[in-house]
Design an enzyme around this catalytic site. Sequence first.
Site, PDB file in Angstrom:
ATOM      1  N   LYS A 251      -6.784   2.268   9.396  1.00 58.33           N
ATOM      2  CA  LYS A 251      -6.847   1.636   7.794  1.00 58.33           C
ATOM      3  C   LYS A 251      -7.440  -0.091   8.187  1.00 58.33           C
ATOM      4  O   LYS A 251      -8.630  -0.228   7.643  1.00 58.33           O
ATOM      5  CB  LYS A 251      -5.334   1.369   7.544  1.00 58.33           C
TER       6      LYS A 251
ATOM      7  N   CYS B  54      -7.103  -6.943   0.593  1.00 63.62           N
ATOM      8  CA  CYS B  54      -7.791  -5.236   1.649  1.00 63.62           C
ATOM      9  C   CYS B  54      -8.307  -6.590   2.750  1.00 63.62           C
ATOM     10  O   CYS B  54      -7.947  -6.641   3.874  1.00 63.62           O
ATOM     11  CB  CYS B  54      -7.957  -4.053   0.771  1.00 63.62           C
TER      12      CYS B  54
HETATM   13  N1  SAJ Z   1     -18.254  -7.426  -0.534  1.00 65.66           N
HETATM   14  C1  SAJ Z   1     -19.390  -8.263  -0.970  1.00 65.66           C
HETATM   15  N2  SAJ Z   1     -21.227  -7.846   0.113  1.00 65.66           N
HETATM   16  C2  SAJ Z   1     -20.529  -6.144  -0.132  1.00 65.66           C
HETATM   17  C3  SAJ Z   1     -20.016  -5.432  -0.259  1.00 65.66           C
HETATM   18  C4  SAJ Z   1     -18.507  -6.188  -1.205  1.00 65.66           C
HETATM   19  O1  SAJ Z   1     -19.773  -9.013  -0.969  1.00 65.66           O
HETATM   20  O2  SAJ Z   1     -21.776  -5.997  -0.156  1.00 65.66           O
HETATM   21  C5  SAJ Z   1     -17.444  -8.064  -1.789  1.00 65.66           C
HETATM   22  C6  SAJ Z   1     -16.660  -7.763  -2.883  1.00 65.66           C
HETATM   23  O3  SAJ Z   1     -17.790  -8.401  -3.758  1.00 65.66           O
HETATM   24  C7  SAJ Z   1     -15.324  -7.608  -2.922  1.00 65.66           C
HETATM   25  C8  SAJ Z   1     -15.307  -8.023  -1.403  1.00 65.66           C
HETATM   26  O4  SAJ Z   1     -15.762  -7.806  -0.575  1.00 65.66           O
HETATM   27  O5  SAJ Z   1     -14.543  -9.176  -3.447  1.00 65.66           O
HETATM   28  C9  SAJ Z   1     -14.343  -6.503  -1.549  1.00 65.66           C
HETATM   29  O6  SAJ Z   1     -14.724  -5.884  -2.046  1.00 65.66           O
HETATM   30  P1  SAJ Z   1     -15.430  -4.020  -1.725  1.00 65.66           P
HETATM   31  O7  SAJ Z   1     -15.457  -3.033  -2.710  1.00 65.66           O
HETATM   32  O8  SAJ Z   1     -16.107  -3.743  -0.858  1.00 65.66           O
HETATM   33  O9  SAJ Z   1     -13.668  -3.497  -1.200  1.00 65.66           O
HETATM   34  P2  SAJ Z   1     -12.747  -3.624  -2.041  1.00 65.66           P
HETATM   35  O10 SAJ Z   1     -11.615  -4.565  -1.640  1.00 65.66           O
HETATM   36  O11 SAJ Z   1     -12.007  -2.981  -3.368  1.00 65.66           O
HETATM   37  O12 SAJ Z   1     -11.643  -2.307  -1.681  1.00 65.66           O
HETATM   38  C10 SAJ Z   1     -11.356  -1.876   0.667  1.00 65.66           C
HETATM   39  C11 SAJ Z   1     -12.534  -0.444   0.608  1.00 65.66           C
HETATM   40  N3  SAJ Z   1     -12.286  -0.220   1.769  1.00 65.66           N
HETATM   41  C12 SAJ Z   1     -13.557  -0.045   3.012  1.00 65.66           C
HETATM   42  O13 SAJ Z   1     -14.498  -0.320   2.056  1.00 65.66           O
HETATM   43  C13 SAJ Z   1     -13.976  -0.156   3.989  1.00 65.66           C
HETATM   44  C14 SAJ Z   1     -11.317   0.289  -0.130  1.00 65.66           C
HETATM   45  O14 SAJ Z   1     -11.920   2.192   0.603  1.00 65.66           O
HETATM   46  C15 SAJ Z   1     -10.188   0.011   0.728  1.00 65.66           C
HETATM   47  O15 SAJ Z   1      -9.046   1.217   0.002  1.00 65.66           O
HETATM   48  C16 SAJ Z   1      -9.133  -0.729   0.073  1.00 65.66           C
HETATM   49  O16 SAJ Z   1     -10.112  -1.892   0.241  1.00 65.66           O
HETATM   50  C17 SAJ Z   1      -8.245  -1.017   1.033  1.00 65.66           C
HETATM   51  O17 SAJ Z   1      -7.176  -0.854  -0.395  1.00 65.66           O
HETATM   52  O18 SAJ Z   1      -7.742  -1.375   1.815  1.00 65.66           O
END
Ligand code: SAJ
Length: 415
Positions: free
Chosen positions: A212, A266
Amino acid sequence: MNTIENVAVVGLGYIGLPTAAILAGNDIHVIGVDVNQGTVDAVNRGEVPFVEPDLASYVAGAVSQKKLSASLETPAAQAYIVAVPTPFNPDRTADVTYIKAAARAIAPQLVGDELVILESTSPPGTTQLLGDYLISLRPDLSLDGADGKPAIHVAHCPERVLPGRIMIELVTNDRIVGGLTPKAAELARALYAVFCQGEILVTDAATAEMAKLVENSYRDVNIAFANELSVISDKLGINVWELIKLANHHPRVNILQPGPGVGGHCIAVDPWFIVAAAPEEAQLIRQARETNDAKPEWVVKKVLDAVGDKAAPKVAVLGLAFKANIDDLRESPAVAIVEKLSAKVDGAELLVVEPHVESLPRQLAGLANVTLGDAAASIEAADAVLLLVDHDDFKEIDRTVLEGKAVIDTRGIWQ
Ligand code: SAJ
């Protein structure tokens, strides 16, 4: 153990409540446990205390069918799913206080043969710590039936659902289950098979914990790469959005999107658990966290450059959530940016727009130069427009309203 018919889910947050609702929707009797009276009351009324697509109808249905109820007390159950927060301490080690509190409430209910699953994201070794802690509270039980003492079966099953898609991904994602013993893993596998249509992959508890953390670190490192590219491109006068789009035409390149920083509970947290477990070795993972954490300050500097020495500038700030189309402001870089700007821009007015919330969060509510308003009026009144979240609402804004204003677009929707 007989087929599991009743489950207690400890912690009715973003993961515990959806998991409770989906189990209840699959004919399991579920009691959700939470320390927050408001949450318990809301669930017992069939209501949901936060926004997540489709969750409300699952909860309402399960409560009206009498399959789901909530309580402040931890009941006796055949299986326990612990989904409490694991925040980090000021030194960025994990705070397992809530896991231990859950264990203290579960321990008196155990008679042997129960399944105890830790779902909370945890540093390697935490499932073993939970098992050992339960046995220290109940020395008449064991983790493996040794000395003829009845066994409890302890496993880790990290959640991997994406906020905004939780009710879909709970069913469709593959799951990893790691047991302290093979039997614990097998029992956990059987419980998740009740609702999970993805593959259920069985391993040991420490590998499941690490899997994870590694998944979220992988994403953090890749976002850090994109964020670093955006800073380099800005210096070189290159449009980073076009650059990434072009590079991603390569069949083996898939660069993520830069933004104002990384938020949520996360990705901005979990990599630190790896750094804490192996501080000398986790160089790249630490650097990625630092690169992403530095991005809000860089955005603040961009705004200061854009408003120059204009007296009393008005800045429309679009978005506070940590990502698009959700109401979750936890660890949001947008909130941090507004807070920093409020302190730094003399006489500025910050006209914040966040269609998904009704009031400013605690950190911003008391700031005299920060107000919450609607997009059209805020943009019209502004000298500069700072876009922090790529909500669909903002993508619909007619770009002609931006003419003549300084625009800082951290998500690339207007490029
Ligand atoms: N972000 C960027 N650029 C990107 C993608 C995301 O700047 O290209 C930023 C987003 O704006 C945000 C942050 O990253 O601030 C996180 O967003 P996210 O959509 O990547 O992820 P979370 O935090 O909503 O959910 C993540 C997910 N993990 C992965 O994709 C590996 C989800 O599957 C997990 O279950 C979750 O963390 C968790 O609970 O750990």
